[in-house]
Write a protein that holds these residues in place. Sequence first.
Motif, short mmCIF file in Angstrom:
data_model
loop_
_atom_site.label_atom_id
_atom_site.label_comp_id
_atom_site.label_asym_id
_atom_site.label_seq_id
_atom_site.Cartn_x
_atom_site.Cartn_y
_atom_site.Cartn_z
N ARG A 185 0.85 -1.19 0.00
CA ARG A 185 0.00 0.00 0.00
C ARG A 185 0.88 1.25 0.00
N SER A 186 2.14 1.07 -0.38
CA SER A 186 3.13 2.14 -0.19
C SER A 186 3.94 2.45 -1.44
N PHE A 187 3.46 2.03 -2.61
CA PHE A 187 4.19 2.33 -3.85
C PHE A 187 3.75 3.69 -4.37
N ARG A 188 4.36 4.71 -3.79
CA ARG A 188 4.04 6.09 -4.16
C ARG A 188 5.24 6.97 -3.83
N GLU A 189 5.21 8.20 -4.33
CA GLU A 189 6.29 9.15 -4.07
C GLU A 189 6.47 9.34 -2.57
N ASN A 190 7.73 9.43 -2.15
CA ASN A 190 8.06 9.57 -0.72
C ASN A 190 7.49 8.42 0.10
N SER A 191 7.64 7.22 -0.43
CA SER A 191 7.08 6.05 0.23
C SER A 191 7.64 5.89 1.64
N PRO A 192 6.78 5.52 2.60
CA PRO A 192 7.27 5.26 3.95
C PRO A 192 7.93 3.90 4.10
N ALA A 193 7.82 3.06 3.06
CA ALA A 193 8.40 1.71 3.10
C ALA A 193 9.61 1.66 2.18
N GLU A 194 10.78 1.39 2.72
CA GLU A 194 11.99 1.36 1.90
C GLU A 194 11.92 0.22 0.88
N GLN A 248 -4.00 4.23 -7.22
CA GLN A 248 -4.63 4.94 -6.10
C GLN A 248 -4.35 4.24 -4.78
N LEU A 249 -4.33 2.93 -4.79
CA LEU A 249 -4.09 2.16 -3.57
C LEU A 249 -2.62 1.97 -3.25
N GLY A 250 -1.74 2.43 -4.13
CA GLY A 250 -0.30 2.27 -3.90
C GLY A 250 0.17 0.84 -4.05
N LEU A 251 -0.44 0.10 -4.99
CA LEU A 251 -0.11 -1.30 -5.17
C LEU A 251 1.07 -1.48 -6.12
N PHE A 266 -7.34 -19.94 -6.82
CA PHE A 266 -6.54 -18.90 -7.48
C PHE A 266 -7.46 -17.84 -8.07
N TYR A 267 -7.03 -16.57 -7.96
CA TYR A 267 -7.74 -15.50 -8.66
C TYR A 267 -6.76 -14.40 -9.04
N LEU A 268 -7.22 -13.46 -9.83
CA LEU A 268 -6.40 -12.36 -10.33
C LEU A 268 -7.04 -11.02 -9.99
N VAL A 269 -6.18 -10.00 -9.85
CA VAL A 269 -6.64 -8.63 -9.67
C VAL A 269 -6.20 -7.82 -10.88
N ASP A 270 -7.16 -7.35 -11.64
CA ASP A 270 -6.95 -6.48 -12.80
C ASP A 270 -6.97 -5.02 -12.31
N ASP A 271 -6.66 -4.10 -13.22
CA ASP A 271 -6.58 -2.68 -12.88
C ASP A 271 -7.84 -1.96 -13.36
N ILE A 272 -8.56 -1.33 -12.44
CA ILE A 272 -9.76 -0.59 -12.82
C ILE A 272 -9.46 0.46 -13.88
N GLU A 273 -8.29 1.13 -13.79
CA GLU A 273 -7.97 2.22 -14.72
C GLU A 273 -7.47 1.71 -16.06
N ASN A 274 -7.11 0.43 -16.14
CA ASN A 274 -6.57 -0.13 -17.39
C ASN A 274 -6.97 -1.60 -17.50
N PRO A 275 -8.27 -1.87 -17.58
CA PRO A 275 -8.71 -3.27 -17.61
C PRO A 275 -8.26 -3.97 -18.89
N GLN A 276 -7.80 -5.20 -18.72
CA GLN A 276 -7.35 -6.01 -19.86
C GLN A 276 -7.98 -7.40 -19.72
N PRO A 277 -9.27 -7.53 -20.01
CA PRO A 277 -9.96 -8.79 -19.73
C PRO A 277 -9.42 -9.98 -20.49
N ALA A 278 -9.03 -9.81 -21.74
CA ALA A 278 -8.51 -10.96 -22.51
C ALA A 278 -7.18 -11.44 -21.93
#
Length: 309
Positions: A143-152, A259-262, A206-218
């Motif tokens: 949840r921390s992949f963003r600028e000035n991340s608190p996680a090294e 948005q979630l910093g994934l 097993f399941y997958l998480v796609d990106d709401i902003e860039n869905p690639q269903p195929a």
Amino acid sequence: MTTSSSAPYPIGTPGVPWGAAERALWLSRQVRHRSYHDDVAKAVERLSDRFDVEVYGQLDYPPDQYRLFAVRSRSWRDDVPVALVTGGVHGYETSGVHGALQFLDRHAAQYANKINLLVAPCVSPWAYERIHRWNANAIDPNRSFRENSPAEESAALLRLVAPLKGRFLLHVDLHETTDTDESEFRPALAARDGKTSEPDQIPDGFYLVDDIENPQPAFQQAIIEAVSKVTHIAPADANGQIIGSDVVAPGIIRYAMRQLGLCAGITGARYTTTTEVYPDSPRATPQQCNDAQVAAACAAIEFALRAPR
């Protein structure tokens, strides 16, 4: 499927976010269960005769230090795109780490000169050793992949991929959903943040998480089809959801990655996915879990290479 209990988390006061004392108490209770050096560093060293290996950062959690390894195609070419595979963003998700290493050892060579591979097999080594979701500061790297991340852990990976922005064709981030998500990690998160933990179900499969902003269903469907030959796909629950998100196709949900910093949102690649293996299923062995991660990575690369560009 597993649900959590409603018992209060043993650290902190319900409804009150943790302070320094609670975080220190939590840290004091973390125990090393396995060796990053033996399981990961030595495996990467054995790959160094076939791939280029680099240290892209170092974690300092006194008294422990961890070198962060990335593995690159030796036949790196400027005229072909880049694929990123990441594992161990959550260190406790074992098949993400071992699946990435197995992919490198047994399958990566077949993509030489077709695509440049960049693999970070264990993003969170402190958490890998302690079979934990967070780092030593009780921060979730995914949840921390963003600028000035608190996680090294997150900041180091962002620095690694930054020079290649615009060249990534795909990114596969290898994860697991485990029974301990409900029994430990979600209750701990609620306690840390002074919130209430509501029991939920762990999907069996097993399941997958796609990106709401860039869905690639195929693209996602191609991965599901490949993995279904290795292990079973998680069904939707009675509400048509998996972990609280609507199922948009069998075994596929969507999150707002950036948005979630994934981790899966860091490259801007056309094709991105987060895999979720269920290692606690009575229908899956540890090797099947590793094989499912490998099948997902291979299917993702093969789809992306076939697709028009």
